[in-house]
Design a protein around this motif. Structure first.
Motif, short mmCIF file in Angstrom:
data_model
loop_
_atom_site.label_atom_id
_atom_site.label_comp_id
_atom_site.label_asym_id
_atom_site.label_seq_id
_atom_site.Cartn_x
_atom_site.Cartn_y
_atom_site.Cartn_z
N ARG A 293 1.12 -1.19 0.20
CA ARG A 293 0.13 0.00 -0.19
C ARG A 293 0.61 1.31 -0.12
NH1 ARG A 293 -2.11 -3.08 3.95
NH2 ARG A 293 -3.39 -4.77 3.65
N PHE A 294 0.53 2.52 -0.43
CA PHE A 294 0.48 3.83 -0.69
C PHE A 294 0.10 4.70 0.35
CE2 PHE A 294 2.47 1.28 -4.37
CZ PHE A 294 3.48 1.33 -4.18
N PRO A 295 0.97 5.78 0.38
CA PRO A 295 0.29 7.23 1.76
C PRO A 295 -1.32 7.42 0.94
CG PRO A 295 2.45 7.09 1.14
CD PRO A 295 2.57 5.98 0.64
N GLY A 296 -2.25 7.64 1.14
CA GLY A 296 -2.94 8.00 0.53
C GLY A 296 -4.18 6.24 0.13
N GLY A 297 -3.85 5.70 0.72
CA GLY A 297 -4.88 4.50 0.51
C GLY A 297 -4.54 3.54 -0.32
N ARG A 298 -3.61 4.15 -2.29
CA ARG A 298 -3.66 3.43 -3.04
C ARG A 298 -3.19 2.04 -2.68
NH1 ARG A 298 -2.57 4.60 -8.87
NH2 ARG A 298 -2.61 6.97 -8.45
N CYS A 299 -3.28 1.35 -3.91
CA CYS A 299 -2.94 -0.15 -3.35
C CYS A 299 -1.89 0.03 -4.65
CB CYS A 299 -4.01 -1.60 -3.38
SG CYS A 299 -3.55 -3.19 -2.38
N GLY A 300 -0.74 -1.02 -4.29
CA GLY A 300 -0.19 -1.12 -4.89
C GLY A 300 -0.23 -2.55 -5.89
N LEU A 301 0.11 -4.09 -4.89
CA LEU A 301 -0.34 -4.78 -4.75
C LEU A 301 -1.33 -5.42 -3.97
CD1 LEU A 301 3.54 -6.42 -4.89
CD2 LEU A 301 1.44 -5.83 -7.17
N ASP A 302 -1.91 -6.49 -4.17
CA ASP A 302 -3.22 -6.19 -2.68
C ASP A 302 -3.87 -7.86 -3.00
OD1 ASP A 302 -5.56 -5.92 -2.06
OD2 ASP A 302 -6.89 -5.96 -3.47
N GLY A 303 -2.62 -8.14 -2.28
CA GLY A 303 -3.13 -10.13 -1.86
C GLY A 303 -2.41 -10.93 -2.62
N LEU A 304 -1.57 -10.56 -4.36
CA LEU A 304 -0.81 -11.25 -5.35
C LEU A 304 -0.88 -12.54 -4.65
CD1 LEU A 304 0.51 -9.91 -8.09
CD2 LEU A 304 1.67 -11.52 -6.95
N ASP A 305 -1.13 -13.73 -5.62
CA ASP A 305 -0.68 -15.00 -5.27
C ASP A 305 0.29 -15.31 -6.79
OD1 ASP A 305 -1.08 -15.86 -2.64
OD2 ASP A 305 -3.61 -15.94 -3.01
N LEU A 306 1.02 -15.83 -6.69
CA LEU A 306 2.20 -16.17 -8.09
C LEU A 306 3.14 -16.96 -7.27
CD1 LEU A 306 1.82 -16.06 -11.70
CD2 LEU A 306 3.21 -14.03 -10.52
N ARG A 307 2.93 -18.39 -8.57
CA ARG A 307 3.95 -19.03 -8.58
C ARG A 307 5.20 -19.32 -9.91
NH1 ARG A 307 5.71 -23.74 -5.29
NH2 ARG A 307 6.74 -25.13 -6.72
N LEU A 308 6.29 -18.83 -10.29
CA LEU A 308 7.42 -18.82 -11.14
C LEU A 308 8.13 -19.68 -10.90
CD1 LEU A 308 7.67 -14.94 -11.05
CD2 LEU A 308 6.05 -16.06 -13.13
N ASP A 309 8.87 -20.46 -12.25
CA ASP A 309 9.89 -21.00 -11.46
C ASP A 309 10.71 -21.15 -13.06
OD1 ASP A 309 8.35 -22.01 -14.17
OD2 ASP A 309 7.75 -24.18 -12.07
N THR A 310 11.74 -21.71 -13.51
CA THR A 310 12.90 -21.56 -14.60
C THR A 310 12.12 -22.45 -15.70
OG1 THR A 310 14.84 -23.91 -12.91
CG2 THR A 310 14.84 -21.28 -13.29
N ALA A 311 10.60 -23.01 -15.33
CA ALA A 311 10.18 -23.69 -17.16
C ALA A 311 9.60 -22.20 -17.82
CB ALA A 311 9.45 -25.21 -16.21
N GLY A 312 10.45 -22.83 -18.82
CA GLY A 312 8.92 -22.12 -19.99
C GLY A 312 9.13 -21.08 -19.79
N PHE A 313 8.03 -19.94 -21.09
CA PHE A 313 8.49 -18.57 -20.77
C PHE A 313 7.31 -18.03 -20.50
CE2 PHE A 313 9.51 -16.05 -24.61
CZ PHE A 313 8.83 -14.87 -24.73
#
Ligand SMILES: Nc1ncnc2c1ncn2[C@@H]1O[C@H](COP(=O)(O)OP(=O)(O)OP(=O)(O)O)[C@@H](O)[C@H]1O
Ligand SMILES: [Mg+2]
Length: 255
Positions: free
Chosen positions: A11-31
């Motif tokens: 979150r940033f000042p003023g209440g703006r939410c840049g990331l909002d409970g983001l779930d993600l899994r990245l690995d070294t497979a593929g593009f």
């Protein structure tokens, strides 16, 4: 290696939410392609993956360990090409800029110079060693940023809007480089709005909106949904997916 974001929130000042409970899994497979509207959190996400920004809640795990416990190692294994190349070009000349990372890591020039030469050649910058970085064109700066990342021989390469400033030939050459790296087992993650330049190569398309992952699937599964997601309407039906590339036809690698 895997990098997993769990409920990542910023979150940033003023209440703006840049990331909002983001779930993600990245690995070294593929593009993997990550797309989404301006301000949806793509660049912010990449900065959190390398600990360049701290979340207010949630966490980043690298091979199951908290990022803070393996930060230096992660920064050696994962390279990020920033959206603005100026943010990572530090040397006065191309050669100085390329040497910055390996010399900071305590390596000797005789040891790393062959790697630097080959990374520059790979990015179309052979012979540019003594050029002043301030005088490079926008496309050349972007190639230099990619070359410096390649020189560190990462396991996972993150690129934020890598096709900006590149003409058709430059984009095509960069795609060929990414294809070759992927064939060598290096994970490629490209943040882009330019789906028509590279969608054909993606194994996975992740769509962000409002700092969350709203879709995560192979491009063929999302093709029909893209207009409804407010993303670029691509011409034709799913049979057009193989044409969504700026790679020169003769350089195309299947798969
Ligand atoms: N340091 C900061 N202070 C305040 N707001 C910020 C900061 N960093 C990012 N933001 C906000 O967080 C949101 C996500 O920003 P981010 O740069 O990740 O967007 P993006 O998806 O990369 O957009 P684009 O496609 O335009 O590059 C934006 O609304 C941005 O204004
Ligand atoms: Mg961005």
């Amino acid at each position: 290696m895997t990098i997993e974001c769990q409920a990542l929130t910023r979150r940033f000042p003023g209440g703006r939410c840049g990331l909002d409970g983001l779930d993600l899994r990245l690995d070294t497979a593929g593009f993997t392609l990550i797309t989404g509207h301006n301000g949806s959190g793509k660049s912010l996400l990449l900065r959190h993956l390398l600990g360049l920004e701290q979340p207010d809640a949630g966490r980043v795990l690298v091979d199951g360990r908290p990022l803070a416990a393996c930060l230096a190692g992660t920064r050696r294994r994962v390279a990020l090409v920033f959206q603005e190349p100026e943010h990572q070009i530090l040397g006065l000349t191309v050669a100085e800029d390329m040497a910055f990372g390996p010399s900071c890591a305590g390596r000797k020039p005789a040891d790393y110079e062959p790697e630097l030469r080959s990374a520059l050649a790979c990015c179309g910058l052979a012979g540019f060693e003594e050029h002043l970085t301030a005088n490079l064109s926008g496309g050349e700066k972007r190639r230099l940023a990619v070359a410096a990342c390649l020189a560190s021989q990462p396991e996972l390469l993150l690129l934020d809007e890598p096709f900006n400033d590149l003409d058709w030939r430059g984009a095509s050459e960069l795609l060929a480089i990414l294809q070759a790296l992927r064939a060598d087992g290096i994970g490629i993650v490209v943040v882009t709005h330019d789906l028509e330049k590279c969608l054909a190569h993606a194994d996975r398309l992740v769509v962000l909106d409002g700092g969350r992952v709203v879709r995560d699937a192979p491009p063929a599964e999302l093709w029909a949904e893209l207009p409804a997601l407010g993303l670029r309407r691509l011409p034709g039906g799913l049979d057009q997916l193989p044409a969504m590339t700026w790679l020169k036809a003769e350089a195309c690698v299947a798969g």
